[in-house]
Scaffold this motif. Sequence first.
Motif, PDB file in Angstrom:
ATOM      1  N   LEU A  25      -3.663  -5.050   2.578  1.00 27.11           N
ATOM      2  CA  LEU A  25      -3.290  -4.006   3.303  1.00 27.11           C
ATOM      3  C   LEU A  25      -4.226  -2.908   3.036  1.00 27.11           C
ATOM      4  CD1 LEU A  25       0.706  -3.904   3.379  1.00 27.11           C
ATOM      5  CD2 LEU A  25      -0.901  -4.269   5.402  1.00 27.11           C
ATOM      6  N   VAL A  26      -4.928  -2.195   3.845  1.00 25.63           N
ATOM      7  CA  VAL A  26      -6.024  -0.989   3.517  1.00 25.63           C
ATOM      8  C   VAL A  26      -5.507  -0.108   4.718  1.00 25.63           C
ATOM      9  CG1 VAL A  26      -7.618  -2.733   2.621  1.00 25.63           C
ATOM     10  CG2 VAL A  26      -7.860  -2.227   5.122  1.00 25.63           C
ATOM     11  N   CYS A  27      -6.142   1.223   4.517  1.00 25.02           N
ATOM     12  CA  CYS A  27      -6.085   2.237   5.528  1.00 25.02           C
ATOM     13  C   CYS A  27      -7.109   3.164   5.339  1.00 25.02           C
ATOM     14  CB  CYS A  27      -4.655   3.140   5.430  1.00 25.02           C
ATOM     15  SG  CYS A  27      -4.423   3.959   3.943  1.00 25.02           S
ATOM     16  N   GLY A  28      -8.157   3.381   6.069  1.00 27.27           N
ATOM     17  CA  GLY A  28      -9.395   4.239   5.922  1.00 27.27           C
ATOM     18  C   GLY A  28      -9.975   3.879   4.549  1.00 27.27           C
ATOM     19  N   PRO A  29     -10.245   4.672   3.479  1.00 25.73           N
ATOM     20  CA  PRO A  29     -10.910   4.151   2.221  1.00 25.73           C
ATOM     21  C   PRO A  29     -10.169   3.730   1.279  1.00 25.73           C
ATOM     22  CG  PRO A  29     -10.544   6.679   2.465  1.00 25.73           C
ATOM     23  CD  PRO A  29     -10.121   5.939   3.920  1.00 25.73           C
ATOM     24  N   VAL A  30      -8.519   3.838   1.635  1.00 23.96           N
ATOM     25  CA  VAL A  30      -7.699   3.407   0.738  1.00 23.96           C
ATOM     26  C   VAL A  30      -7.434   1.857   0.741  1.00 23.96           C
ATOM     27  CG1 VAL A  30      -5.239   3.771  -0.099  1.00 23.96           C
ATOM     28  CG2 VAL A  30      -6.608   5.783   0.832  1.00 23.96           C
ATOM     29  N   ARG A  31      -7.386   1.037  -0.515  1.00 22.91           N
ATOM     30  CA  ARG A  31      -6.884  -0.109  -0.459  1.00 22.91           C
ATOM     31  C   ARG A  31      -5.829  -0.466  -1.074  1.00 22.91           C
ATOM     32  NH1 ARG A  31     -11.050  -3.487   1.292  1.00 22.91           N
ATOM     33  NH2 ARG A  31     -10.381  -5.176   0.191  1.00 22.91           N
ATOM     34  N   GLY A  32      -4.737  -1.231  -0.588  1.00 19.10           N
ATOM     35  CA  GLY A  32      -3.641  -1.535  -1.492  1.00 19.10           C
ATOM     36  C   GLY A  32      -3.992  -2.350  -2.540  1.00 19.10           C
ATOM     37  N   THR A  33      -2.665  -3.046  -2.971  1.00 21.95           N
ATOM     38  CA  THR A  33      -2.906  -4.050  -4.139  1.00 21.95           C
ATOM     39  C   THR A  33      -2.099  -5.237  -3.615  1.00 21.95           C
ATOM     40  OG1 THR A  33      -0.701  -3.090  -4.937  1.00 21.95           O
ATOM     41  CG2 THR A  33      -2.654  -2.201  -6.077  1.00 21.95           C
ATOM     42  N   TYR A  34      -2.526  -6.610  -4.515  1.00 23.68           N
ATOM     43  CA  TYR A  34      -2.036  -7.614  -4.143  1.00 23.68           C
ATOM     44  C   TYR A  34      -0.871  -7.709  -5.085  1.00 23.68           C
ATOM     45  CZ  TYR A  34      -6.214  -9.534  -1.672  1.00 23.68           C
ATOM     46  OH  TYR A  34      -7.112  -9.552  -0.857  1.00 23.68           O
ATOM     47  N   ILE A  60       0.685  -1.180  -0.074  1.00 21.75           N
ATOM     48  CA  ILE A  60       0.168  -0.045   0.091  1.00 21.75           C
ATOM     49  C   ILE A  60       0.842   1.343  -0.142  1.00 21.75           C
ATOM     50  CG2 ILE A  60      -0.090   0.219   2.408  1.00 21.75           C
ATOM     51  CD1 ILE A  60      -3.195   0.949   1.934  1.00 21.75           C
ATOM     52  N   GLU A  61       0.369   2.081  -0.848  1.00 18.64           N
ATOM     53  CA  GLU A  61       1.057   3.494  -0.746  1.00 18.64           C
ATOM     54  C   GLU A  61       1.093   4.200   0.535  1.00 18.64           C
ATOM     55  OE1 GLU A  61       1.180   7.273  -4.039  1.00 18.64           O
ATOM     56  OE2 GLU A  61       0.003   5.265  -4.361  1.00 18.64           O
ATOM     57  N   LEU A  62       2.167   4.698   1.116  1.00 17.31           N
ATOM     58  CA  LEU A  62       2.128   5.168   2.469  1.00 17.31           C
ATOM     59  C   LEU A  62       1.500   6.617   2.490  1.00 17.31           C
ATOM     60  CD1 LEU A  62       4.998   3.849   4.215  1.00 17.31           C
ATOM     61  CD2 LEU A  62       2.836   3.363   4.694  1.00 17.31           C
ATOM     62  N   ASN A  63       2.152   7.334   1.435  1.00 17.57           N
ATOM     63  CA  ASN A  63       1.431   8.878   1.718  1.00 17.57           C
ATOM     64  C   ASN A  63      -0.104   9.060   1.592  1.00 17.57           C
ATOM     65  OD1 ASN A  63       1.060   8.420  -0.991  1.00 17.57           O
ATOM     66  ND2 ASN A  63       2.259   9.876  -1.909  1.00 17.57           N
ATOM     67  N   ARG A  64      -0.810   7.981   1.172  1.00 14.03           N
ATOM     68  CA  ARG A  64      -2.452   7.791   1.264  1.00 14.03           C
ATOM     69  C   ARG A  64      -2.719   7.619   2.569  1.00 14.03           C
ATOM     70  NH1 ARG A  64      -4.655   5.202  -3.910  1.00 14.03           N
ATOM     71  NH2 ARG A  64      -6.493   6.377  -3.204  1.00 14.03           N
ATOM     72  N   CYS A  65      -1.842   7.155   3.560  1.00 12.67           N
ATOM     73  CA  CYS A  65      -2.504   6.449   4.630  1.00 12.67           C
ATOM     74  C   CYS A  65      -1.983   7.431   6.006  1.00 12.67           C
ATOM     75  CB  CYS A  65      -1.749   5.076   4.980  1.00 12.67           C
ATOM     76  SG  CYS A  65      -2.426   3.975   3.805  1.00 12.67           S
ATOM     77  N   SER A  66      -1.491   8.711   5.678  1.00 15.29           N
ATOM     78  CA  SER A  66      -1.017   9.405   6.642  1.00 15.29           C
ATOM     79  C   SER A  66      -1.925   9.804   7.857  1.00 15.29           C
ATOM     80  CB  SER A  66      -0.520  10.683   6.276  1.00 15.29           C
ATOM     81  OG  SER A  66      -1.449  11.558   5.356  1.00 15.29           O
ATOM     82  N   ASP A  67      -3.280   9.788   7.438  1.00 13.91           N
ATOM     83  CA  ASP A  67      -4.289   9.996   8.556  1.00 13.91           C
ATOM     84  C   ASP A  67      -4.814   8.913   9.262  1.00 13.91           C
ATOM     85  OD1 ASP A  67      -4.051  12.759   8.119  1.00 13.91           O
ATOM     86  OD2 ASP A  67      -5.402  12.797   6.532  1.00 13.91           O
TER      87      ASP A  67
END
Length: 197
Positions: free
Chosen positions: A83-92, A66-73
């Motif tokens: 891997l997910v963070c808030g509304p952001v979904r990572g990739t396999y 998952i891209e970290l700069n999209r998960c700062s909050d």
Amino acid sequence: MLIETLAAMAVLSGAGQEAAPYAGGGQERIAPRGDYRQSCSGEYVNRGRLYADCQDRRGNVRGTSIELNRCSDYEIRNDNGLLVCGPVRGTYEDRGGGGRPDNDGGWGGGRNSVTVFRDSDFRGASMQFREAIPNLQNSGLNDAISSMQFRGEWEVCTDAYFRGQCRTFRDDIRNLQQWGLNDRISSLRPAGRGGRR
């Protein structure tokens, strides 16, 4: 007076040395916050992405990032092997979503296993695996396997996430040198349905 001035300068210069947040270059040593560590392993950060091997609900291990700069909050979580963070979904990261599981819901359903050894002739440090290992980085045996004993058929690859040069084995290998794979294996998995292709 000179000592007091030097001490004040040292305090002021040290105040700005708090660890900077991740800036996106190279590898970060400390994994980002979140409960993903309870069901993921092998986590590392490279070029602004968090990579990890995470278990899905069936117990299969999936390579994901998952891209970290999209998960700062948000805190990072494992959602069914992703891997997910808030509304952001990572990739396999693993090819084809981790390959084809067999009828028992896992790569080998407990029937397959491989024991890998650091040295030829089944000597030295060893580990046994019963399921796909997309990345051997944190096992202590990444690029350090010289012989293997199999139960079932297994695919081994020179790069993580089943990339690079891959070869399928069924019979025990006393020395991987003859196959050009000595100290080069970075991922391995049972080879298809019921351990056979």
